[in-house]
Structures are given as structure tokens and as C-alpha cells.
Design an enzyme around this catalytic site. Structure first.
Site, mmCIF file in Angstrom:
data_model
loop_
_atom_site.group_PDB
_atom_site.id
_atom_site.type_symbol
_atom_site.label_atom_id
_atom_site.label_comp_id
_atom_site.label_asym_id
_atom_site.label_seq_id
_atom_site.Cartn_x
_atom_site.Cartn_y
_atom_site.Cartn_z
ATOM 1 C CE LYS A 156 -4.261 -1.284 2.364
ATOM 2 N NZ LYS A 156 -5.132 -0.902 3.491
ATOM 3 C CG HIS A 266 -8.628 5.510 10.516
ATOM 4 N ND1 HIS A 266 -9.009 4.451 9.730
ATOM 5 C CD2 HIS A 266 -7.269 5.536 10.467
ATOM 6 C CE1 HIS A 266 -7.924 3.854 9.243
ATOM 7 N NE2 HIS A 266 -6.871 4.494 9.670
ATOM 8 C CG HIS A 280 -1.259 5.023 12.723
ATOM 9 N ND1 HIS A 280 -2.590 5.195 12.379
ATOM 10 C CD2 HIS A 280 -0.956 3.747 12.377
ATOM 11 C CE1 HIS A 280 -3.055 4.073 11.847
ATOM 12 N NE2 HIS A 280 -2.087 3.188 11.830
#
Lengths: 386, 386
Positions: A156, A266, A280
Site C-alpha cells: 500500500k 481513525h 498512529h
């Protein structure tokens, strides 16, 4: 998938092979890989003994001389582009700058781009490599724990949309090689290292109870710097990610399991402005604790599972609860609304990864909004009480 | 690969199937496909009966109302983004504008983006779809002959680098469906239509002598507007492109045959500033004539082949020689230097598609620079003599 190698010039390292057909590659994990980068990368090069390295200022200050020497030892020259540090680098302007710089270096289809940095650099440089001449090869050299166990494996790549959100623009582009240097982790701040641990503990919780138990025993040791423990934790995390990616390269199904904790995460990242109020991996750890709490309240897993999950997170010194986030948070309603803006939302339906037990998770869209609201509200109430 | 369909609401059309595994798709060719776009696109949509259309001002002025009505007939709404016309639209600024616009429309992974225009729109919108959420589906509705027979089939998408050249930034992203409406070709200027013919004649010359002979007989008719001839020419061109793309999706080998005439063409386009002094298909036709001339001089094909090639090009009313390009051209040396800047150059080696006969071409890097110079110099001398 794993073997231990000791070849001339390559040093000692362990390998996780990611068997994706003609996009297969190795993840090599061990000490001193930056110092021996040339020996590892040389077999990928053609006649031109040169690589183009994309990195950021902090990594460059600390490690670029080692990389240059490591490449030179195998007769490889490097050109280097040093970008600003931080999430805001994953933007259109830095992407176009990077791609145009690679074109100015006359990078051709047989050349190699090296992403040398954390997740931001890996995502940006990987995406630049993906769209340069419709795809040139690249090598991931992740310098953060988060990047070693997560973003550098699986292909990704991408950048953020300023208006619409994170990672909404990108490509699936597998690296040709990943070099995860365990030595380099010693240069991370304790907070950055522990943030990466959020993604490590996630793997045990989502799919491997034995790894969860190993972390119950060895997590604190790993957090304190033990190299053997760090090597094993990275290797096992990469193995698990590789297994899932191989089952579902382009995220049509199983790959969503990797998002355990991420729907909550998120929303919390958006609520804190993607700032250093919440890294994160910190959001992932807190999100995993909330996902197990939600699973228990829905009667999906035992009442004991959430506390065991929270014990593991706390024993390693990580943030675990909403009250560990400094500053104001929006209401529970507002946080659930933020979840609905995640890019994995299909036809407006919220999706969660929930658990039947530690090590046994599944994806579902069948979660009452009311239950999610209550879990978050209880977390917010606990904040208010402290 | 071909069949003729007549289904309810879909009208009469012919189909070329492009069998690329899980990226397989149909190219549908016929009259009135814009008017019936909704019936063709509806089966691709989920619950949300909406598409996002990317187009440009000229196409929008002429055809957007027809498309809106064609979609509405099947209950499909459209949102539309109208970009400037012309090659300069294939740039970073328009790409980021397009992607951010699609995000603002909340396009999700199950949605459909429609590229409605010529090659510029197809390349840009296809690339935007490729990188939006790491890939959403898109439908090509090519409105130029060039786009119908070339750029809308095969999955090459991208933008230009202002400094380094054309199509250097992009992705392979196959469309989910291509609708090539033959009726719409009637709205092209004769020059734009004939430019597209450059890519059509290329197919016969590179791989199908029977198609070359068909064009010797029917090319002028097609150029004058005969719909049956246009349908056959588009169908046969798409079939040949599809066959080659299936053999070599990501351009590792055979796909390079599609570049017959293009090494010369790219140098001439660069020399004329990618302006309307020379349209792409015009450059391809001139390039094909030069490639056969070069092949004959190297003793690879008969001496008659180049004149037969030139006769076909001229009979259709197309530009054929360097002397057909208005304004100044650089020296032969300078033109060869421009060839070396093409993105398909590997390790600095010039590559050409040459021919053993009409319909039998091959790729080679083994061409003496001196021979290329002489062919170009003779063309330049003929210009000077007129």
C-alpha cells in the site's frame, strides 16, 4: 515462510518471503542491514550501479552517512532527495516534487528507488515509484518500528487528501525488497518505539494467541531494547501481515482484519488533527482496547478478554485509554460521525473488526451505532472522572 | 473475440472482448452508444445510480446533453467535471483537481468514473481513477478516432512531465468497459479524424497484411464518412490492440510493436512542441512511412513496401512526409537526439519497430545511428527542395 541466512557480505538476518507470484519479495530482518545495504541491493541492479534514495531530514541527519557507506561498500552510488519530516509531507506538492526529481535523475524502468524512512517516506516514495513510468522497482528501508511491521510490507502506497482524509490517493505497488534494520530502532524515541508497538500487539490480538502470550511475557523486555526480542516481534508481525496480504492483496476481504482497532483509531486521529497529540500506533492500541470492549459488550467474546488486552498494552508502557489522550476530545456522537468518513466505508456502512477471542477476529458491518456510542461515552466519562 | 449483439435497450453494436483475467472487459463499438450509455453502464453500478463524468469543454459543448439524456434513460444521474481541452490538461494540477473533485463527490470503491473525451481525457481520468482510493472502476467513452483505436484500450493511463516528457507519470489501470460510439466521429474535424487514421493504418502495417489490403480498398471510403467502414476499421484495430495487450499487459515485450512509427513520431512531436503543427496520429503516419523506408534501406524488407505504405497513407488524404509538416524542423542530428529521450529507452539504447514486410514487424535495438540519420536527412532534403 521464514529462514535464517548468513551469506558473505550480507551479515546475519532472517527472511520472511512474501509469495505474490511475479510480485514476490523478501523482507529481511536483522542488525546492521543499513551498513550492509549495498550487498543486499546489488543483485537487483543492472549495469548502472546507482540508486535514488528518498528520505527525510531527521533520518538523513542520523543515518544517511551509514547508508551511503553501506552502498559504497558494494560499489553503488546514490543520489538523494531529502524531504521535510512529518505526515504533511504526504501531499500532492511533495509527490510531484519527488516524481519530477526522479525523472530528472533519469530513472528508468530497470532502476531502483530506495525509500529510507518511516511510514510517511515509504508511502510517498513507494507511490512515486508506482507512477513513475507506470511503475519502477523500489526497496523499502523502514527506519521506524511502525513502518517495519506495517506500512513497508504489503504494497500500500499513497498520499493524503487535505480535504477528504488520509491515504485516499495511492496505488498498490509491492516493493522488490524490504530491509528492516533492527539496530536502527535504538535511535527512536521511546514514544515513537511504543507507538510502533501498537501495531505489533494488534497482530497477536487479531490472529495469533500464541504471539499474544509471547508478548505478555516478552513485551516489556522488547520495549526496553532487547534486540533478540525486537527481532522476533518484527519477524512474527511481518509473517502475519504477509500471510494476510497474500490471501487478499488488493483488500477485497481478509486484509480488512489488519484494521483491528483502526476504525476507532481513525476517528481519534481525525479528532486530534493528526497531530503529535496522538501517534498512529497509539491510536491503534487504544482502538484495539475499544474493539475488544465492544466485542465483549456485544457478547461476542468473554468478559475477561478486554482486561487481558488492556493489561498487555499497559505492561509495555503504552497509551491504552481515551483518558491517555491529552487535551479536549469531541463528543461520542461526533467521534462516531468521524468513523463514517473512513475510506473503507462502503455504501455508508460502518465496518468494524471485532473478536470472538484473543487471536480470533472477523470483519462485520452489523454493529449497532448505539453500542459503539456507549463504549466511547464510557471512555469519555472515565476521562472526565480523572 | 468478436460478436454482434442486439439486446433490449442496448441497440446494435459489436463487441471485442479483452480477456485479461480478473481485469477482463468488453469494448463495444457501434452507432448511438452515447444515447444508450445508461443501458450499457447500469449493470456495472451498485445501489447508487450515479456516475461521475470527466470531460473537456469542446466535448461537453457538443455531446454532454446527449450523454446526460442517455444515462437518465436508465435512471442514472451524473455529476460532471469539465476540464480545459488540449494536451496541457495532462498535468499535475489538473490531475490533483480531478482526484480531489472525485473525493468531494464521495466516490467509493464500488462507484464508476466515466472518461468522456479524447485521449487526453481518457489518460487523465483513467489515471485519476487508478489512484483514487488505490483504484476505482472507470468506463472509457472515447470521442475521437485516435482514442477509440488506441488510448482507450489497454489500460495505459497517465499525465505528462513538463520537464521530462509525455506520459512519463501514470499507471496501468484497465477500464471496466469501453463504449466506442461511431456516430460521434461525424462531429470530428476532417483533420482530427485523419489524425486518428494514423493509428488505424499502423495496425495493418505492423501485423495484418489483410487489414492493410482492406484499407487500400476501403480507406478512402472510411475517411469520407462511411459508417460501416468506420465500424469495421475501429473493430479490427481494437481487436489487434487487444491481442497484443493480452500477450503483454505491462509492456515487457510484444506490446512495443504498437510503437511502429512512434520513435520517429515522438521526436517530431517534441520538435514541433506538441502543438497543432503536428497531431499525434499525423506523426504516427509519417513515422510509419519512415520506419518502412529505414527497414528497406537496411535490407530487412522489399524496396516496394515503403512506396505501398506511402500510397495508402496518401490515398486517405493524410500527411505522409516530413515536407507535410509546416514550419521549421531541427537538423537530423537534433531529431535523433530527441529520440533518445523517449521513455521506452533502456540503458540509453534507441529502440525501433522495423518490418520484414507489410504486416510483419519486430522490435530491435540494433539500428546504426548513421542509417537513421540518413533517412531523416533525405526527408529534410525533400522538404528543402519543395
Amino acid at each position: 515462510m521464514t529462514r535464517t541466512d548468513l551469506q558473505s557480505g550480507l551479515g546475519a538476518f532472517q527472511t520472511v518471503h512474501v509469495p505474490l507470484g511475479d510480485r514476490a519479495y523478501d523482507v529481511r530482518i536483522g542488525e546492521g542491514l543499513v551498513d550492509r545495504a549495498g550487498a543486499h541491493i546489488a543483485p537487483l541492479l543492472g549495469k548502472k550501479k546507482r540508486v535514488c534514495v528518498i528520505t527525510e531530514v531527521n533520518v538523513a541527519d542520523q543515518h544517511l552517512d551509514s547508508l551511503r557507506a553501506g552502498l559504497a561498500a558494494a560499489g553503488i552510488e546514490m543520489e538523494v532527495l531529502i524531504l521535510p519530516a512529518g505526515e504533511s509531507t504526504k501531499c500532492w506538492a511533495e509527490l510531484s516534487k519527488t516524481v519530477e526529481w526522479l525523472l530528472a535523475q533519469k530513472v528508468e524502468r530497470n532502476d531502483i528507488v530506495v525509500a529510507f524512512g518511516g511510514g510517511v517516506i515509504g508511502d510517498l516514495a513507494g507511490f512515486a515509484a508506482a507512477i513513475l513510468r507506470r511503475g519502477v522497482r523500489f526497496v523499502q528501508m523502514p527506519t521506524s518500528l511502525l513502518a517495519q511491521v506495517d506500512s513497508s510490507v504489503g504494497g500500500k502506497t499513497g498520499i493524503n487528501s487535505r480535504e477528504a482524509g488520509k491515504n485516499l490517493i495511492g496505488a498498490f505497488h509491492q516493493p522488490s525488497l524490504v530491509l528492516a534494520d533492527i539496530s536502527i530502532l535504538a535511535s527512536l524515541t521511546p514514544r515513537d518505539f511504543l507507538s510502533g508497538c501498537g501495531e505489533v500487539v494488534k497482530y497477536g490480538m487479531l490472529g495469533d494467541e500464541a504471539f499474544f502470550e509471547w508478548l505478555e511475557e516478552n513485551g516489556p523486555l522488547m520495549a526496553q531494547g532487547d534486540v533478540a526480542a525486537r527481532t522476533y516481534a518484527v519477524k512474527r508481525s511481518v509473517e502475519m501481515k504477509a500471510e494476510i496480504v497474500v490471501r487478499d492483496e488488493t483488500e477485497q476481504g481478509d486484509r480488512a482484519l489488519l484494521n483491528l482497532g483502526h476504525t476507532f483509531c481513525h476517528a481519534l486521529e481525525a479528532a486530534t488533527g493528526y497531530s503529535d497529540r496522538l501517534l498512529h500506533g497509539e491510536g491503534v492500541a487504544i482502538g484495539c482496547a475499544l474493539a475488544f470492549e465492544l466485542s465483549a459488550r456485544l457478547g461476542l467474546c468473554s468478559q475477561e478478554a478486554p482486561s487481558r488486552v488492556r493489561s498487555q498494552i499497559k505492561a509495555m508502557g503504552m497509551k491504552c485509554d481515551l483518558k491517555d489522550i491529552a487535551g479536549d476530545l469531541p463528543s461520542a456522537e461526533a467521534l462516531v460521525d468521524l468513523m463514517a468518513q473512513d475510506k473503507k466505508v462502503l455504501d455508508g456502512q460502518l465496518r468494524f473488526v471485532l473478536a470472538r477471542s484473543i487471536g480470533d477476529s472477523f470483519v462485520t458491518s452489523d454493529v449497532p451505532r448505539e453500542a459503539v456510542l456507549r463504549v466511547i461515552q464510557d471512555g469519555l466519562d472515565a476521562r472526565a472522572a480523572t
